[in-house]
Design a protein around this motif. Structure first.
Motif, PDB file in Angstrom:
ATOM      1  N   GLY A   1     -34.453 -38.116 -86.220  1.00 47.69           N
ATOM      2  CA  GLY A   1     -33.405 -38.979 -86.747  1.00 47.69           C
ATOM      3  C   GLY A   1     -32.474 -39.580 -85.711  1.00 47.69           C
ATOM      4  O   GLY A   1     -31.543 -40.308 -86.069  1.00 47.69           O
ATOM      5  N   VAL A   2     -32.705 -39.319 -84.430  1.00 50.12           N
ATOM      6  CA  VAL A   2     -31.849 -39.874 -83.377  1.00 50.12           C
ATOM      7  C   VAL A   2     -32.681 -40.779 -82.474  1.00 50.12           C
ATOM      8  O   VAL A   2     -33.736 -40.380 -81.976  1.00 50.12           O
ATOM      9  CB  VAL A   2     -31.185 -38.752 -82.546  1.00 50.12           C
ATOM     10  N   ALA A   3     -32.190 -42.004 -82.241  1.00 52.82           N
ATOM     11  CA  ALA A   3     -32.913 -42.974 -81.422  1.00 52.82           C
ATOM     12  C   ALA A   3     -32.927 -42.534 -79.966  1.00 52.82           C
ATOM     13  O   ALA A   3     -31.951 -41.983 -79.450  1.00 52.82           O
ATOM     14  CB  ALA A   3     -32.265 -44.340 -81.547  1.00 52.82           C
ATOM     15  N   SER A   4     -34.057 -42.805 -79.300  1.00 48.38           N
ATOM     16  CA  SER A   4     -34.215 -42.464 -77.891  1.00 48.38           C
ATOM     17  C   SER A   4     -34.880 -43.627 -77.173  1.00 48.38           C
ATOM     18  O   SER A   4     -35.930 -44.102 -77.603  1.00 48.38           O
ATOM     19  CB  SER A   4     -35.059 -41.196 -77.747  1.00 48.38           C
ATOM     20  N   SER A   5     -34.275 -44.078 -76.078  1.00 53.87           N
ATOM     21  CA  SER A   5     -34.773 -45.256 -75.353  1.00 53.87           C
ATOM     22  C   SER A   5     -35.138 -44.882 -73.925  1.00 53.87           C
ATOM     23  O   SER A   5     -34.372 -45.115 -72.990  1.00 53.87           O
ATOM     24  CB  SER A   5     -33.723 -46.366 -75.354  1.00 53.87           C
ATOM     25  N   GLY A   6     -36.312 -44.266 -73.769  1.00 51.90           N
ATOM     26  CA  GLY A   6     -36.749 -43.881 -72.437  1.00 51.90           C
ATOM     27  C   GLY A   6     -36.995 -42.393 -72.355  1.00 51.90           C
ATOM     28  O   GLY A   6     -36.926 -41.668 -73.354  1.00 51.90           O
ATOM     29  N   MET A   7     -37.284 -41.927 -71.141  1.00 52.18           N
ATOM     30  CA  MET A   7     -37.565 -40.510 -70.939  1.00 52.18           C
ATOM     31  C   MET A   7     -37.007 -40.054 -69.602  1.00 52.18           C
ATOM     32  O   MET A   7     -37.148 -40.749 -68.593  1.00 52.18           O
ATOM     33  CB  MET A   7     -39.077 -40.260 -70.978  1.00 52.18           C
ATOM     34  N   ILE A   8     -36.332 -38.892 -69.610  1.00 54.63           N
ATOM     35  CA  ILE A   8     -35.931 -38.248 -68.366  1.00 54.63           C
ATOM     36  C   ILE A   8     -37.119 -37.412 -67.916  1.00 54.63           C
ATOM     37  O   ILE A   8     -37.618 -36.577 -68.667  1.00 54.63           O
ATOM     38  CB  ILE A   8     -34.684 -37.365 -68.562  1.00 54.63           C
ATOM     39  N   CYS A   9     -37.600 -37.643 -66.696  1.00 60.36           N
ATOM     40  CA  CYS A   9     -38.907 -37.133 -66.282  1.00 60.36           C
ATOM     41  C   CYS A   9     -38.833 -35.821 -65.506  1.00 60.36           C
ATOM     42  O   CYS A   9     -37.885 -35.574 -64.748  1.00 60.36           O
ATOM     43  CB  CYS A   9     -39.597 -38.167 -65.399  1.00 60.36           C
ATOM     44  N   SER A  10     -39.879 -35.036 -65.655  1.00 60.74           N
ATOM     45  CA  SER A  10     -40.079 -33.855 -64.823  1.00 60.74           C
ATOM     46  C   SER A  10     -40.954 -34.247 -63.632  1.00 60.74           C
ATOM     47  O   SER A  10     -41.628 -35.289 -63.645  1.00 60.74           O
ATOM     48  CB  SER A  10     -40.764 -32.746 -65.616  1.00 60.74           C
ATOM     49  N   ALA A  11     -40.973 -33.392 -62.612  1.00 64.63           N
ATOM     50  CA  ALA A  11     -41.828 -33.649 -61.454  1.00 64.63           C
ATOM     51  C   ALA A  11     -43.298 -33.662 -61.862  1.00 64.63           C
ATOM     52  O   ALA A  11     -44.099 -34.464 -61.366  1.00 64.63           O
ATOM     53  CB  ALA A  11     -41.570 -32.594 -60.384  1.00 64.63           C
ATOM     54  N   LYS A  12     -43.660 -32.805 -62.821  1.00 62.01           N
ATOM     55  CA  LYS A  12     -45.050 -32.736 -63.278  1.00 62.01           C
ATOM     56  C   LYS A  12     -45.455 -34.021 -63.990  1.00 62.01           C
ATOM     57  O   LYS A  12     -46.553 -34.553 -63.782  1.00 62.01           O
ATOM     58  CB  LYS A  12     -45.210 -31.536 -64.207  1.00 62.01           C
ATOM     59  N   GLU A  13     -44.568 -34.536 -64.834  1.00 63.65           N
ATOM     60  CA  GLU A  13     -44.862 -35.789 -65.554  1.00 63.65           C
ATOM     61  C   GLU A  13     -45.014 -36.962 -64.596  1.00 63.65           C
ATOM     62  O   GLU A  13     -45.735 -37.915 -64.884  1.00 63.65           O
ATOM     63  CB  GLU A  13     -43.749 -36.072 -66.561  1.00 63.65           C
ATOM     64  N   LEU A  14     -44.326 -36.895 -63.449  1.00 62.19           N
ATOM     65  CA  LEU A  14     -44.404 -37.952 -62.440  1.00 62.19           C
ATOM     66  C   LEU A  14     -45.572 -37.738 -61.480  1.00 62.19           C
ATOM     67  O   LEU A  14     -45.757 -38.516 -60.545  1.00 62.19           O
ATOM     68  CB  LEU A  14     -43.093 -38.026 -61.657  1.00 62.19           C
ATOM     69  N   ALA A  15     -46.348 -36.656 -61.708  1.00 61.27           N
ATOM     70  CA  ALA A  15     -47.514 -36.319 -60.878  1.00 61.27           C
ATOM     71  C   ALA A  15     -47.133 -36.115 -59.419  1.00 61.27           C
ATOM     72  O   ALA A  15     -47.888 -36.475 -58.506  1.00 61.27           O
ATOM     73  CB  ALA A  15     -48.601 -37.388 -61.019  1.00 61.27           C
TER      74      ALA A  15
END
Length: 201
Positions: free
Chosen positions: A162-176
């Motif tokens: 129910g809460v809008a989210s515009s983007g993602m705060i990334c982890s080191a793993k997600e950034l490869a």
């Protein structure tokens, strides 16, 4: 705009995504080596495919292709030559940027989620984040709407509980990032990084 090219998996086809919006019902229209992918209800063009792409473009990448002014100009010329009335308007600003978490509040409907306000230069984004180590005052890496993660995931506008989210705060793993820690948590960068500046994957 996002561009993908994978001769092994798809063949000599360039996939061009113009919007992150998902259409419920698709309609296609082909003109020469170009196939337009449209919303069946509104006729909005959300993507197009270029078949026999190597005849028209020199593409060195496999997977996600860097969107440059040169490739956009080549695509526009190709569209014009195939009588496709479509003006390519492209945002060349970086999609992975340094953000500053200006505030963090508990998500009203989820114990493990937080609602963060994140400054990314000329705007502040509301991002719902589930990382246990996110805190106000941190500098972080933000994947903005339209960013393509190393996994191939495209970042889209979302609504989490129910809460809008515009983007993602990334982890080191997600950034490869090589040797990224296995435990869950966002990547916190050093304070000298400029808010809104590009983060190089």
């Amino acid at each position: 705009m996002n561009i993908f090219y994978n001769t092994t998996g798809v063949g000599d086809v360039l996939l061009v995504q113009l919007t992150t919006t998902k259409f419920e019902e698709l309609q296609t229209e082909s003109k020469g080596d170009i196939t337009l992918i449209k919303d069946a209800k509104t006729a909005e063009i959300g993507a197009f495919n270029v078949f026999n792409a190597s005849k028209y473009l020199e593409i060195k990448e496999s997977g996600s292709v860097e969107v440059t002014k040169e490739i956009v100009e080549s695509l526009q010329q190709l569209l014009n030559e195939n009588d496709v009335e479509l003006k390519l308007e492209v945002d060349f600003t970086p999609k992975f940027v340094i953000g500053y978490v200006s505030s963090k509040e508990k998500h009203p409907n989820a114990d493990k989620l937080n609602v963060c306000q994140v400054e990314v230069g000329n705007e502040t984004l509301q991002i719902v984040c589930g990382a246990p180590n996110v805190e106000a005052g941190q500098k972080v890496v933000v994947a903005k709407i339209g960013a393509v993660m190393p996994s191939g995931l495209v970042i889209r506008p979302a609504e989490l509980r129910g809460v809008a989210s515009s983007g993602m705060i990334c982890s080191a793993k997600e950034l490869a990032i090589p040797n990224a820690p296995e435990e869950k948590g966002i990547l916190v960068v050093e304070d000298h990084n400029e808010i809104g500046s590009a983060f190089q994957l």
